[in-house]
Scaffold this motif. Structure first.
Motif, PDB file in Angstrom:
ATOM      1  N   PHE A 136       0.891  -1.173   0.000  1.00  0.00           N
ATOM      2  CA  PHE A 136       0.000   0.000   0.000  1.00  0.00           C
ATOM      3  C   PHE A 136       0.919   1.209   0.000  1.00  0.00           C
ATOM      4  N   ASP A 170       4.275   3.713   8.559  1.00  0.00           N
ATOM      5  CA  ASP A 170       3.493   2.489   8.338  1.00  0.00           C
ATOM      6  C   ASP A 170       3.770   2.032   6.915  1.00  0.00           C
ATOM      7  N   ASP A 191       3.024  -6.115   6.876  1.00  0.00           N
ATOM      8  CA  ASP A 191       2.583  -4.760   7.216  1.00  0.00           C
ATOM      9  C   ASP A 191       3.135  -4.413   8.603  1.00  0.00           C
ATOM     10  N   LEU A 192       3.744  -3.246   8.727  1.00  0.00           N
ATOM     11  CA  LEU A 192       4.439  -2.901   9.983  1.00  0.00           C
ATOM     12  C   LEU A 192       4.326  -1.400  10.244  1.00  0.00           C
ATOM     13  N   THR A 193       4.164  -1.031  11.508  1.00  0.00           N
ATOM     14  CA  THR A 193       4.174   0.392  11.881  1.00  0.00           C
ATOM     15  C   THR A 193       5.070   0.611  13.082  1.00  0.00           C
ATOM     16  N   GLU A 235      -2.384  -3.750  15.791  1.00  0.00           N
ATOM     17  CA  GLU A 235      -1.981  -2.361  15.551  1.00  0.00           C
ATOM     18  C   GLU A 235      -2.841  -1.330  16.253  1.00  0.00           C
ATOM     19  N   GLU A 264       2.515  -1.479  15.127  1.00  0.00           N
ATOM     20  CA  GLU A 264       1.912  -2.599  14.404  1.00  0.00           C
ATOM     21  C   GLU A 264       2.921  -3.712  14.175  1.00  0.00           C
TER      22      GLU A 264
HETATM   23 ZN    ZN Z   1       0.110  -0.918   8.482  1.00  0.00          ZN
END
Ligand code: ZN
Ligand code: ZN
Length: 385
Positions: free
Chosen positions: A206, A237, A248-250, A346, A360
């Motif tokens: 994304f 993010d 997916d990581l924040t 998250e 996240e």
């Molecule tokens: Zn994310």
């Protein structure tokens, strides 16, 4: 000869069989599949133009156009008799599907209501009626998505690898001081995207989010030309697609000394994140995991500041089942978590005028509880890096 060795690690025949059984259990003789990630899951074909007719006998007619004819033939050679390739005029899958509906004597026929357009379902219905079909098209959803929710061992291998690579990117971003005073949000985002490519990701999952200072108070901010300033919270993010699977990581960073208000908010989000992770186990509901995070934030006075769900499933799509959130009014209860589910945790808090914090990570549900797939220090103050 396979055109894409990366997709051949999966047992598509077994997937088609399970999806056919689920279609039968839902009361249909056949399901028209238009959601492309569902077709990728069942066949290994990644196409921008395809539809499938899945029959209760366990056969998937995979309809695509000339551009994908070699690819679909290759997939059928790999998958075997359960996958039947059909090449139709571009954009004209409905008559091809109707042909099979008539030939196979399908009566109860359903479409995926969340993805098919109204125009396409009317074309399908008309094409079926032209061929003597007398049924009424039913709308359904979630049949294939519910199977995709639980990952098989081969998928877990890919997701674990993807999460390790994304963690490497995050650690390098921290180590190299990519999030620094004077850089713009655009520059940081471009840097992160570049590093993801070099780490083996085919594309971002994304649009990478870099939200600094006042922008951090917006959970879905887009990067701007704003330059990072001392004292800013910076929400980063990002996610990548690796061998078609999304991670997916924040992390939220503080540039320099944070205000007391932000420090307190970080502490609450950190505690909520830990509480939600600890709640992830087979038999727990997504609502229960969400409540574990929400209760912590509410007790700290951030109940209103946490307006989104605690997590979402990860797989061929970056947002897929299950949803780990509050129960929606009137919605069916979510099925319980089970081993093989992969999702994000998250929690966040967003206060206009103060800033926002989100943390996240990606977790897999295991028979004993859960496994943290991402492995990155929580970030925040310079001391914790
Ligand atoms: Zn994310
Ligand atoms: Zn997410």
């Amino acid at each position: 000869v396979s055109l894409d060795p990366e997709v051949d690690r999966f047992d598509y025949g077994a997937r088609i069989e399970r999806a056919a059984a689920a279609t039968t259990a839902a009361g249909y003789d056949a399901l028209v599949i238009t959601h492309l990630p569902n077709l990728l899951y069942l066949s290994g074909l990644e196409s921008s133009s395809a539809a499938g007719l899945l029959t209760s006998e366990g056969r998937l007619y995979l309809i695509t156009d000339f551009r994908y004819s070699a690819a679909v033939t290759g997939r059928a050679a790999q998958v075997g008799a359960r996958l039947v390739p059909v090449v139709a005029e571009s954009g004209a899958w409905a008559p091809a599907a109707a042909e099979r509906v008539a030939a196979d004597g399908v009566r109860a026929l359903a479409v995926e209501g969340d993805s098919v357009t109204l125009a396409a379902s009317r074309r399908l219905e008309a094409a079926c009626h032209e061929r003597g079909w007398t049924g009424e098209l039913a709308t359904t959803g979630g049949i294939v998505e519910m199977l995709r929710r639980v990952k098989d061992p081969a998928e877990l291998v890919v997701l674990r690898d993807a999460a390790a690579r994304l963690s490497d990117v995050a650690r390098a971003v921290i180590r190299d001081g990519c999030v620094a005073v004077g850089r713009s949000e655009h520059e940081v985002a471009a840097d992160v995207d570049h590093r993801m490519r070099w780490a083996g990701f085919s594309r971002p999952a994304f649009e990478t989010m870099v939200a600094s200072g006042p922008n951090s108070a917006y959970p879905h901010a887009r990067p701007t030309s704003r330059r990072l300033e001392a004292g800013d919270p910076v929400v980063l993010d990002f996610g990548g697609v690796f061998r078609r699977y999304c991670v997916d990581l924040t992390r939220t960073f503080c540039l320099g000394v944070a205000s007391a208000a932000l420090d307190r908010m970080f502490e609450a989000v950190f505690t909520a994140h830990a509480a939600a992770c600890a709640a992830v186990r087979p038999g727990a509901s997504g609502h229960r995991v969400d409540a574990a995070a929400r209760d912590v934030l509410t007790a700290a006075g951030y109940g209103e500041a946490f307006g989104h769900a605690t997590g979402h499933g990860l797989g061929l799509e970056v947002h897929e089942a299950p949803r780990l959130g509050k129960r929606r009014p009137g919605a069916e209860p979510e099925p319980e978590l089970e081993a093989g589910v992969v999702c994000t945790i998250e929690p966040g808090a967003y206060v206009p005028g103060v800033g926002g914090i989100r943390l996240e990570d990606d977790v897999a549900v295991t028979p004993a509880g859960h496994e943290l797939l991402t492995d990155v220090p929580p970030g925040w103050s310079a001391d914790s890096r």
